[in-house]
Motif scaffolding. Structure first.
Motif, short mmCIF file in Angstrom:
data_model
loop_
_atom_site.label_atom_id
_atom_site.label_comp_id
_atom_site.label_asym_id
_atom_site.label_seq_id
_atom_site.Cartn_x
_atom_site.Cartn_y
_atom_site.Cartn_z
N UNK A 140 4.95 -1.99 -6.34
CA UNK A 140 5.17 -2.66 -7.63
C UNK A 140 6.56 -3.26 -7.82
N UNK A 141 7.58 -2.61 -7.26
CA UNK A 141 8.91 -3.12 -7.51
C UNK A 141 9.17 -4.48 -6.85
N UNK A 142 8.42 -4.80 -5.83
CA UNK A 142 8.67 -6.09 -5.18
C UNK A 142 7.58 -7.11 -5.40
N UNK A 143 6.47 -6.65 -5.95
CA UNK A 143 5.31 -7.53 -6.01
C UNK A 143 4.78 -7.70 -7.43
N UNK A 144 4.23 -8.83 -7.69
CA UNK A 144 3.66 -9.15 -8.98
C UNK A 144 2.49 -8.22 -9.31
N UNK A 145 2.29 -7.92 -10.59
CA UNK A 145 1.19 -7.06 -10.99
C UNK A 145 -0.17 -7.68 -10.72
#
Lengths: 189, 189
Positions: free
Chosen positions: B114-119
Motif C-alpha cells: 500500500x505505501x508504494x501503490x495506488x489503492x
DNA sequence: ACTGTTAATTAACCACCGGTCAGTATAAGG
DNA sequence: CCTTATACTGACCGGTGGTTAATTAACAGT
C-alpha cells in the motif's frame, strides 16, 4: 568543528549494526537509510561509510544473523523428538512464521534481487534453501522428487509474500498457515 | 525559450502513458522515473504532473490493461473447448506465464504494498484473484475448499515471485512451471 | 615534550528520486 | 485588441545512496 570525536564516543561497527538492526525491525530495507541510522547515532552518514563499504554490506551483517536463525530452526526441528510427520508440518509452519514475524528481513533475504542486494545474501539464500530441501527430504518416508520439494518451498514463499504487509504478525495468519501447510503436505504424498 | 510548444507537438496523456508503458517493459516501477519519461518525451518532468496527479495514477492506467489481460486470459481459458482438467492446468500455467513474461508489471500488480501503490491497484488485484478463484472452482469436478484455492493461488504466486529476476522470460522456467502445476493439481485432489 | 603517523570524522559534494509551484508563452474567445 | 484558460518550464524542496578532501584525536617513537 570537531572532525573527530574523542575515543569515549567513537563509532564502532557494532553500534552501527545495532542501530540498523533496530530500525530494520520497524521499517523495511528501503525505509532504513544511512542518514536515519547516522542521525540516531549522532554522527554524519558519511562516517558509516568509513566502517562499511555501502548499504548492502552493512545490511548483510544483519541479515546473516537471520539466515542463521532460520537455519538453526530447521536443524532444531529435524533433530526434535516428534514423529517425522509432525516435524515436517512444523518445518512448513515455522518457515511461514519466520517470514511473517520478520517481514522486512524476509523480504531482504528472499525477495529482493541482485541489483539491490549483496551477492553474499543470494548465496546465503541458496544455502538456506538447500537446508530446507534436505530437511524436508529427511523427514519424508518416501523418496521425494526434487521438483516437489522445490514446489513446496515456492508454495511457502508465496504464502509469506502474499500475507506480508497485509498482516502485522504471523498470529493473524495462523489458521491460514495451518491450512496451507496441509495443502502442501497433501501435494507431497 | 519556448514555455509552450506548438499545438502540433502537444503532450497528451496517451503519449505519456505510451512512453511509460514502453519503459515499464524493460525496467521496473522504481527504475522508471517521471524524469526518465519526461526526458524521452522531450519535456520537463513537471509537465507530466499537469496530466497526472502523481506516479501511482499514471502507472495505474498502465497496469489496468495488464489486469484486463490477465482476466481476459482466465475467461478465455474457462470458455475454451478442452476438458476441465486440461483447462485447469492451463489456468495454472497461464498465470505463471503471465507473471514471468510481465515481471515488472506482475510486481506492481501483486507484490508491491500500500505505501508504494495506488489503492485502485489493490482492488484490481483482489478482483483478479476472485476471478481466479471462480475459474478454478468452475473447472473442478468436486467442490473445493476456499482455503485450497487460496493455497493454490499463493503457490503460483510463490513460483512467480521466486523466478522473477532470476529468469528473463517464462520459457526458461517452463519445465519447472509444468512440474509446479502438477504439484498444485495433486494437492487439490 | 615534540613529532609523525594513522584512524575516524565531518561537511560539502555528486547524481538521482517524487513532487510542488510561481511564472509565462501560447491559443482561443469575446 | 484584450483577456483568460491552458499547457508548459524550470527552479525549488526534501529526500535517497555514495564519494572525498580536509581536519583532528589518538597514539607510537624518540
Amino acid at each position: 568543528m570537531s572532525p573527530r570525536k574523542p575515543a569515549s564516543q567513537e563509532l564502532t561497527q557494532e553500534m552501527i549494526v545495532e542501530e540498523a538492526r533496530k530500525q530494520f525491525i520497524e521499517k523495511d530495507f528501503h525505509q532504513v537509510s544511512m542518514r536515519s541510522i547516522a542521525k540516531e547515532l549522532g554522527c554524519s552518514h558519511g562516517a558509516i561509510y568509513y566502517h562499511f563499504k555501502n548499504k548492502a554490506e552493512l545490511f548483510y551483517v544483519i541479515i546473516e544473523g537471520y539466515f542463521a536463525e532460520l537455519n538453526h530452526f530447521l536443524d532444531e526441528t529435524v533433530n526434535g523428538t516428534d514423529d517425522n510427520q509432525t516435524k515436517l508440518y512444523h518445518v512448513f509452519l515455522g518457515f511461514m512464521e519466520f517470514g511473517l514475524n520478520h517481514q522486512s528481513q524476509y523480504e531482504y533475504m528472499f525477495m529482493l534481487r541482485s541489483n539491490e542486494v549483496d551477492g553474499l545474501s543470494q548465496e546465503a539464500a541458496n544455502l538456506s534453501y538447500e537446508k530446507f530441501a534436505q530437511s524436508v527430504q529427511s523427514l519424508s518416508d518416501d523418496q521425494l522428487l526434487i521438483s516437489d520439494i522445490y514446489s513446496a518451498f515456492m508454495a511457502l514463499h508465496g504464502f509469506v509474500a502474499h500475507y506480508r504487509g497485509y498482516v502485522v504478525s504471523f498470529d493473524e495468519a495462523k489458521e491460514a498457515a495451518h491450512l496451507h501447510a496441509e495443502f502442501i503436505v497433501k501435494a507431497l504424498k
